[in-house]
Design a protein around this motif. Structure first.
Motif, short mmCIF file in Angstrom:
data_model
loop_
_atom_site.label_atom_id
_atom_site.label_comp_id
_atom_site.label_asym_id
_atom_site.label_seq_id
_atom_site.Cartn_x
_atom_site.Cartn_y
_atom_site.Cartn_z
N GLN A 209 0.86 -1.19 0.00
CA GLN A 209 0.00 0.00 0.00
C GLN A 209 0.89 1.24 0.00
OE1 GLN A 209 -2.47 -0.67 3.56
NE2 GLN A 209 -4.21 -1.08 2.23
N TYR A 210 1.35 1.60 -1.17
CA TYR A 210 2.30 2.71 -1.26
C TYR A 210 1.59 4.07 -1.29
CZ TYR A 210 6.11 5.62 -2.96
OH TYR A 210 7.05 6.60 -3.10
N TYR A 211 0.60 4.20 -2.12
CA TYR A 211 -0.06 5.49 -2.31
C TYR A 211 -1.17 5.74 -1.28
CZ TYR A 211 2.32 5.67 -6.82
OH TYR A 211 3.26 5.70 -7.82
N HIS A 212 -1.93 4.72 -0.93
CA HIS A 212 -3.07 4.90 -0.04
C HIS A 212 -3.00 3.87 1.10
CE1 HIS A 212 -4.85 7.63 -2.96
NE2 HIS A 212 -4.58 6.74 -3.90
N PRO A 213 -2.15 4.09 2.12
CA PRO A 213 -2.03 3.14 3.23
C PRO A 213 -3.25 3.21 4.14
CG PRO A 213 -0.69 5.07 3.67
CD PRO A 213 -1.24 5.24 2.27
N PHE A 214 -3.39 2.20 4.99
CA PHE A 214 -4.58 2.14 5.85
C PHE A 214 -4.41 2.97 7.12
CE2 PHE A 214 -1.99 -0.95 8.01
CZ PHE A 214 -2.44 -0.95 9.32
N ARG A 241 5.07 8.36 9.52
CA ARG A 241 4.40 8.87 8.32
C ARG A 241 3.21 8.01 7.94
NH1 ARG A 241 7.89 9.09 2.96
NH2 ARG A 241 7.11 6.96 2.76
N GLN A 242 3.42 6.68 7.90
CA GLN A 242 2.32 5.79 7.53
C GLN A 242 2.62 4.37 7.95
OE1 GLN A 242 2.69 6.64 3.24
NE2 GLN A 242 3.04 4.46 2.90
N VAL A 243 1.55 3.59 8.02
CA VAL A 243 1.64 2.15 8.27
C VAL A 243 0.85 1.48 7.16
CG1 VAL A 243 1.19 0.25 9.86
CG2 VAL A 243 1.77 2.52 10.76
N GLN A 244 1.47 0.52 6.46
CA GLN A 244 0.84 -0.10 5.30
C GLN A 244 0.88 -1.62 5.39
OE1 GLN A 244 3.50 2.11 2.77
NE2 GLN A 244 4.59 0.26 2.11
N LEU A 245 -0.13 -2.23 4.82
CA LEU A 245 -0.18 -3.69 4.70
C LEU A 245 0.59 -4.14 3.47
CD1 LEU A 245 -3.92 -4.46 5.54
CD2 LEU A 245 -1.97 -5.58 6.62
N GLU A 246 1.29 -5.25 3.58
CA GLU A 246 1.97 -5.81 2.42
C GLU A 246 2.28 -7.28 2.67
OE1 GLU A 246 5.36 -3.28 2.03
OE2 GLU A 246 6.64 -4.58 3.23
N GLN A 247 2.64 -7.98 1.62
CA GLN A 247 2.93 -9.41 1.73
C GLN A 247 4.43 -9.65 1.82
OE1 GLN A 247 2.53 -10.05 -3.13
NE2 GLN A 247 1.60 -11.50 -1.75
N ASP A 248 4.79 -10.71 2.51
CA ASP A 248 6.19 -11.06 2.69
C ASP A 248 6.70 -11.85 1.49
OD1 ASP A 248 8.65 -11.22 3.87
OD2 ASP A 248 7.95 -12.13 5.74
N THR A 249 8.02 -12.02 1.45
CA THR A 249 8.66 -12.78 0.37
C THR A 249 9.05 -14.17 0.86
OG1 THR A 249 10.82 -11.88 0.98
CG2 THR A 249 9.54 -10.66 -0.66
N LEU A 271 2.30 -8.65 6.49
CA LEU A 271 3.21 -7.75 7.18
C LEU A 271 2.57 -6.37 7.31
CD1 LEU A 271 6.58 -8.38 5.27
CD2 LEU A 271 5.83 -9.50 7.37
N ILE A 272 3.04 -5.62 8.29
CA ILE A 272 2.83 -4.19 8.28
C ILE A 272 4.19 -3.53 8.15
CG2 ILE A 272 0.64 -4.05 9.53
CD1 ILE A 272 2.26 -3.47 12.08
N GLU A 273 4.27 -2.48 7.35
CA GLU A 273 5.50 -1.70 7.23
C GLU A 273 5.26 -0.36 7.91
OE1 GLU A 273 8.73 0.02 3.98
OE2 GLU A 273 6.95 -1.06 3.30
#
Length: 646
Positions: A209-214, A241-249, A271-273
């Protein structure tokens, strides 16, 4: 080679003394003494040979041939001359050498927080694995230690035609984490594709979620007790600045011969970043922030694995600029480099120090810092280049066409906020102010065992207060029982095993030493019904399973372990016995009484108390009572006798 006696080996290890018995002593070669210039006494020639008389001229010739100054005889070198021994360096005991090395290692990072004339700027990206049962976009189980490639859905392996299926339950721990970090939850957020090609990413892109994080605009407050740099004072606030959801590798395991094995169990784990603002100025503060984030995430049950287990990783962005540029209006930051995948708090601090020093050296030499991605290995002293730094264009961010927007309702946010519980800072403040604990002990309780140790403490404290009849706390503010429980939950429990995992601490605050049994031991100790030594022995027996659950009091009865304290007269008799002949020690108390010494000789008092404890029956003596009576005997009996000259 003969066996070295134990006594000689001890002298060598402890004091650096080495026996020369049996050693071969060699005379120093002449060539090695050519540069020697004695200053204490002139050299004397040896007895002349019958074949060739020795004259002053021959001495000068020899000195000239040796490359020395021919104007003086002091510099002449001859096989017949024996130079004085070189000064032997003082012997330093091995134990002292190791102690000095350890002290220098501890001071290393403390002295390296700042560089005069330069300002450091650090921003951190923290990747934390969420506490969920399923992956982010597939129904496969969120496995951590299961056999490799045993939980892989079609989408995880990027099989053509497979589609992402968002798992709604992954939102719960993510929102809890964002609320703990003080973020504003966005009602609508969207997923993007971050393109890059590497063997650990089967699809060739990562969903994030780069542009619109939760979540946006959070903050985290760090205090001195969190381990921030002294230069930051008592408190520093870092923006998020932001916290975003993303998938791990995928997980990559390297093998000899350039072979890499892939475990796709980790692909798609949620993951959360957490992306901070570049507001960190000191390496120790950066490490403290990562540690604080891990504590917060564990406290709200958002993450169950910390850095030590691989469930949390940090990337740090480092830049430096000259101090005069930092004070200029809207002065630009220096070129930043990114250090990837730091897996310990110490690595965060050490890597920042190494990269800061590298960038300063480049700039002072007239070079230019290149924007790049760098790596760090534990134990190294410098970062290493991995690749050129990618930018937004390199990743080709684009909205994911297979996923719709993520909508988070206000009712869900309100419910999660109300059930968040007490955060660590609030809990620490209460432990310090209401229970009387030190900041260090309160912080340790909240961080050990991912928050399970503090729950164990509360279980022990509740059972202890029930046994003591305190009804949830002392009305008069006496919190000695709370301090006693904290000390045993931290220190005495920690002495049972070197591996904390052997305690078997559970999330509900129980372990191999049931909280009820520890409370029973402490209740008897608090009432002075048993000694501290007996209490420790009982704790060991409970830990080893030698005492059945709930059988502490019965074990004390069966083995006759109840404390039968000496009378005042018996204490006084032992005190008189150990004070006999200690005229020099008692003289220190007399000097203090006469005003000749500024401080009360407490160390001498404890020396006498220690002698009392050794001289009397320890199982019937209380150290506090022994100290009280020895102090009274000194003031009322021994000092008046000394003043009277008796």
């Amino acid at each position: 080679m003969g066996r070295i006696p134990t006594a000689e080996l001890c002298r060598y290890l402890l004091s650096g003394q080495l026996s020369r018995r049996g050693c071969v002593h060699l005379r120093r070669p002449i060539a090695a003494t050519a540069a020697w210039h004695p200053t204490t006494r002139p050299l004397q020639p040896s007895r002349p040979s019958r074949a060739r008389p020795v004259t002053t001229r021959s001495f000068a010739s020899q000195a000239h041939n040796a490359g020395a100054n021919a104007d003086t005889l002091d510099t002449a070198t001859s096989s017949s001359l024996t130079p004085p021994r070189a000064p032997v360096p003082p012997v330093v005991a091995l134990r002292k050498q190791l102690k000095e090395q350890k002290k220098k290692k501890k001071k290393k990072n403390v002295d390296n927080q700042t560089v005069p004339g330069w300002e450091l700027t650090v921003g951190i990206e923290i990747h934390a694995q969420l506490n969920t049962a399923r992956k982010l976009f597939s129904p496969a189980a969120a496995s951590f230690n299961d056999p490799p490639n045993s939980h892989v859905a079609l989408f995880d392996a990027a099989v053509p035609g497979s589609q992402p299926l968002f798992q709604p339950e992954t939102v719960i721990p993510a929102v809890r984490a964002a609320l703990a970090l003080g973020c504003a939850i966005q009602p609508v957020s969207r997923f993007d594709r971050k393109h890059y090609f590497h063997w650990d990413q089967p699809a060739g892109y990562q969903i994030t979620q780069y542009y619109h994080p939760f979540a946006r605009d959070g903050r985290i407050v760090l205090y001195a007790r969190d381990g921030i740099a002294p230069e930051d004072g008592d408190r520093v606030e870092i923006g998020i600045r932001q916290v975003q959801l993303e998938q791990d590798t995928a997980k990559t395991t390297a093998h000899p011969g350039g072979v890499h094995w892939l475990d796709l169990n980790r692909v798609g784990l949620p993951l959360i970043e957490i992306i901070t603002l570049p507001q960190i100025r000191h390496p120790a503060t950066a490490a403290a922030l990562v540690r604080k984030v891990q504590t917060l995430l564990a406290a709200v049950d958002a993450c169950v694995y910390g850095m030590e287990a691989g469930g949390l990783r940090a990337d740090v962005n480092v830049s430096v600029r000259r101090a005069e540029d930092a004070h200029a209006p809207a002065g630009p930051l220096g070129t930043r480099t990114e250090i990837k995948n730091l897996s310990s708090f110490k690595a965060v601090e050490d890597a920042i120090i190494a990269e800061r020093d590298r960038q300063i050296a480049v700039l002072e030499a007239g070079g230019v810092v290149q924007g790049e991605t760098r790596g760090w290995s534990l134990g190294s002293t410098e970062t290493r280049r991995l690749r050129a730094k990618e930018g937004e264009v390199d990743y080709r961010y684009m909205p994911d066409p297979d996923l719709g927007p993520l909508v988070i309702g206000d009712d869900l946010v309100a419910h999660l906020a109300s059930s968040l519980g007490v955060l660590p800072d609030t809990e620490i403040d209460e432990l310090v102010e209401r229970r009387g604990l030190s900041s260090k002990d309160a912080l340790s309780l909240t961080t050990l065992d991912n928050g399970a140790r503090i729950q164990y403490f509360y279980n022990v404290l509740g059972a202890l207060e029930e046994r003591l009849g305190l009804g949830g706390g002392d009305a008069d503010g006496d919190q000695r029982h709370a301090l006693l429980a904290a000390n045993w939950c931290l220190h005495e429990l920690g002495k049972l095993t070197e591996l904390p995992s052997e305690l078997g601490m559970t999330r509900d605050g129980e372990c191999r030493v049931p909280s009820a049994d520890l409370a029973a031991i402490l209740s008897h100790l608090h009432r002075r019904e048993i000694t501290a030594r007996v209490a420790k022995e009982l704790l060991w027996c409970v830990f080893r399973g030698e005492i059945a659950t709930g059988g502490v009091t019965q074990a004390i009865d069966e083995h006759g372990l109840w404390f039968k304290e000496l009378s005042e007269a018996e204490y006084a008799e032992i005190a008189d016995l150990v004070a006999e002949g200690e005229t020099k020690v008692l003289g220190e108390f007399l000097r203090f009484k006469q005003g000749k010494a500024k401080a009360y000789p407490h160390g001498k008092l404890m020396f006498l108390v220690g002698k009392m404890m050794r001289a009397g029956p320890e199982e019937r003596m209380d150290p506090a009572a022994a100290e009280r009576i020895m102090r009274a005997r000194i003031e009322d009996v021994y000092l008046p006798a000394m003043e009277a000259g008796v």
